[in-house]
Design a protein around this motif. Structure first.
Motif, PDB file in Angstrom:
ATOM      1  N   GLU A  90      22.360 -47.915  64.169  1.00  0.00           N
ATOM      2  CA  GLU A  90      21.214 -47.682  65.030  1.00  0.00           C
ATOM      3  C   GLU A  90      20.489 -49.017  65.224  1.00  0.00           C
ATOM      4  OE1 GLU A  90      20.905 -44.826  66.334  1.00  0.00           O
ATOM      5  OE2 GLU A  90      22.181 -43.605  65.038  1.00  0.00           O
ATOM      6  N   VAL A 147      20.543 -49.665  75.868  1.00  0.00           N
ATOM      7  CA  VAL A 147      20.940 -49.712  74.459  1.00  0.00           C
ATOM      8  C   VAL A 147      22.080 -50.707  74.236  1.00  0.00           C
ATOM      9  CG1 VAL A 147      21.922 -48.368  72.557  1.00  0.00           C
ATOM     10  CG2 VAL A 147      20.158 -47.366  74.006  1.00  0.00           C
ATOM     11  N   GLN A 150      20.689 -54.098  73.908  1.00  0.00           N
ATOM     12  CA  GLN A 150      19.952 -54.193  72.649  1.00  0.00           C
ATOM     13  C   GLN A 150      20.901 -54.392  71.470  1.00  0.00           C
ATOM     14  OE1 GLN A 150      17.035 -51.071  72.092  1.00  0.00           O
ATOM     15  NE2 GLN A 150      16.567 -50.970  74.264  1.00  0.00           N
ATOM     16  N   GLN A 151      22.069 -53.715  71.522  1.00  0.00           N
ATOM     17  CA  GLN A 151      23.050 -53.863  70.450  1.00  0.00           C
ATOM     18  C   GLN A 151      23.582 -55.293  70.402  1.00  0.00           C
ATOM     19  OE1 GLN A 151      24.608 -51.130  68.179  1.00  0.00           O
ATOM     20  NE2 GLN A 151      24.580 -53.159  67.289  1.00  0.00           N
ATOM     21  N   SER A 174      27.487 -48.212  71.235  1.00  0.00           N
ATOM     22  CA  SER A 174      26.773 -48.199  72.504  1.00  0.00           C
ATOM     23  C   SER A 174      27.351 -49.178  73.516  1.00  0.00           C
ATOM     24  CB  SER A 174      25.293 -48.536  72.271  1.00  0.00           C
ATOM     25  OG  SER A 174      24.703 -47.613  71.396  1.00  0.00           O
ATOM     26  N   ASN A 344      20.424 -40.456  71.402  1.00  0.00           N
ATOM     27  CA  ASN A 344      19.895 -41.213  70.274  1.00  0.00           C
ATOM     28  C   ASN A 344      19.226 -40.265  69.297  1.00  0.00           C
ATOM     29  OD1 ASN A 344      18.646 -42.989  68.482  1.00  0.00           O
ATOM     30  ND2 ASN A 344      18.276 -44.508  70.081  1.00  0.00           N
TER      31      ASN A 344
END
Length: 502
Positions: A90, A147, A150-151, A174, A344
């Motif tokens: 996460e 996402v 962001q990963q 993701s 999520n």
């Protein structure tokens, strides 16, 4: 491997929580210049082992050696200082800070006038473009990006630290296929430079694509360490789940007979939202499983959110059981018989600090109103019923849901919505980041619910999974529904060609 001695060695690691023995004497070795996959079902102890290594949890018993020297870290900061860097499943970043700030947080270059912002932004741009081939505005806040981006930023933050050991906990969950290829190129480069990489994933193809060795855990115990090239996939699955047959192959793939004659329960006509999803037509019949297939960002989640009222459509119509008016909010959606398991689960699904019991009864209690409270005794009865039905482990209704594995958390969310007896259940990536066994259980549950008359909208980035459970598939590309397949014999190649535009 480039060295005969392990850079990291964990011996006899034990860790217990109230009522649960999470690790029971686990051993693990990691060598320089290798990618080592850590495999196991949800609840096998993978995340716990990583958290004991990185100082999130204290080790009850056992020892950890780094470069042959005993270490005991008490926080992720200490682990990072020792040369152990982690990217968790996460995304664990600060969404209100800029991309550059997230990469260098706690390590900002400073001068007499304070933080040197130009230098931070320049270094962040160089890191992202040179190491990840990613060119974005690093001064924008992180939550302005999807996402997947962001990963990649989380991975970039780890790469910015001089690490001896890089832990990647579900880093591709993701990412789309192109981004996965890009990440694997980075992994191979780092491996060639001598970095030791611990890789956790539930994608078997990815394990065999990049891993040199595999360690398997089951029920908190060490099963074995194997060379990836010498461990057949069916044996890997068997050792993970402790069963001899591939449970996923037991699932039927064809639509139920007579399904085409069932009534339409929900129907979208020209439904759309500016900047999210182009106008589309989609109907779901009673007892039908409709799958949404497409690449990351194709518009699958956007359709799910429109059906649940989490986002408001600005064009078109939505009818439920032949009645118009659409769905204006999640509260109205629940009242009209729609349940939604979001992609999520950490931020939109479970409530971390509540128990399994409290999480399960949440939607039912909300629909009744807080003046009509469900008694504690009835809550316990309901929770125990669904814990048994969905095989939630550990089977303790008072266990904090945050201490459950990802697959068991997903089952808790499913239990919450099944309790409301929805007419339509929307599942957005219900098996993301969970193991083969839990995945099979959820897929079987979906098919069982459809046979009982429940309609299901099923979203998954795994095409084989969509094919396995869906009687009809809508294919999306670039935020548009471009093709629809129905009936027996839908082929993977057909769907892939539609996704690609071929």
């Amino acid at each position: 491997m480039t060295n005969a001695q392990p850079i990291l060695q964990m011996n006899g690691i034990r860790k217990s929580f109230p009522g649960v023995r999470a690790l029971k004497g686990v051993d693990f070795r990691l060598f320089p210049g290798e990618v080592h996959a850590l495999m196991g079902e949800n609840g096998a102890g993978k995340s716990t082992l990583i958290k004991t290594l990185t100082g999130v949890y204290a080790v009850d018993e056992g020892s950890v050696l780094l470069e042959g020297k005993p270490i005991r870290v008490h926080s992720p900061q200490e682990a990072q200082a020792a040369g152990i860097s982690t990217v968790y499943q996460e995304v664990n970043l600060c969404p209100n800070l800029s991309v550059a700030e997230n990469i260098f947080i706690g390590r900002e270059p400073r001068g007499f006038g304070g933080i040197r912002w130009k230098e931070i932004n320049r270094k962040a741009e160089e890191l992202l473009s040179e190491r990840l081939n990613l060119r974005i505005d690093v001064q924008r806040t992180l939550n302005a990006y999807p996402v997947a981006i962001q990963q990649l930023v989380a991975i970039a933050r780890s790469l910015s630290v001089s690490a001896k050991v890089l832990i990647l906990d579900e880093p591709t969950s993701s990412l789309d296929s192109n981004e996965v290829k890009q990440l694997f190129a980075i992994i191979r480069k780092l491996k060639g430079e001598g970095m030791a990489i611990l890789f956790v994933t539930h994608f078997l193809d990815q394990v065999y694509e990049v891993s040199d060795r595999i360690t398997i855990l089951r029920n908190g115990e060490f099963v074995g360490e194997y060379k990836a090239a010498e461990l057949p996939r069916i044996e890997l699955v068997s050792r993970m789940i402790g069963k001899e047959l591939d449970v996923l192959e037991e699932l039927p793939r064809e639509a139920e007979e007579g399904q085409i004659d069932r009534k339409v329960w929900i129907e979208a006509a020209g439904l759309g939202r500016q900047g999210a999803i182009d106008p589309f037509d989609l109907a779901i019949r009673e007892g039908e499983v409709v799958g949404l297939a497409g690449l990351l960002g194709s518009g699958r989640t956007e359709i799910a959110r429109l059906f649940f009222g989490a986002d408001r459509a600005d064009r078109g119509t939505l009818k439920l059981a032949g009645e118009g008016g659409g769905v204006r909010s999640p509260r109205e959606a629940i009242a009209r018989g729609i349940g939604f398991c979001p992609e999520n689960r950490k931020t939109e699904g479970i409530i971390d600090d509540l128990s399994v019991r409290e999480n399960i009864v949440l939607a039912m209690q909300a629909s009744r109103g807080w003046l009509r409270a469900i008694s504690r005794k009835r809550q316990a009865e309901i929770a125990e019923e669904y814990i048994r039905a969905l095989n939630i482990n550990p089977p303790n209704p008072e266990h904090l849901v945050k201490n459950l594995s990802g697959g068991n958390q997903q089952k808790v969310i499913l239990a919450r919505w099944l309790l409301t007896e929805p007419k339509l259940l929307i599942l957005d990536e219900p098996t993301r980041g969970i193991d083969v066994g839990a995945k099979a259980e959820i897929q079987k549950l979906v098919l069982a619910l459809s046979r009982k008359g429940m309609s299901v909208l099923f979203v998954s980035s795994e095409l084989e999974e969509v094919l396995r459970v869906s009687g009809r598939i809508a294919v999306l590309r670039d935020r548009r529904v471009v093709k629809e397949f129905e009936g027996q014999g839908i082929g993977q190649q057909q769907v892939m060609q539609a996704i690609a535009g071929g």
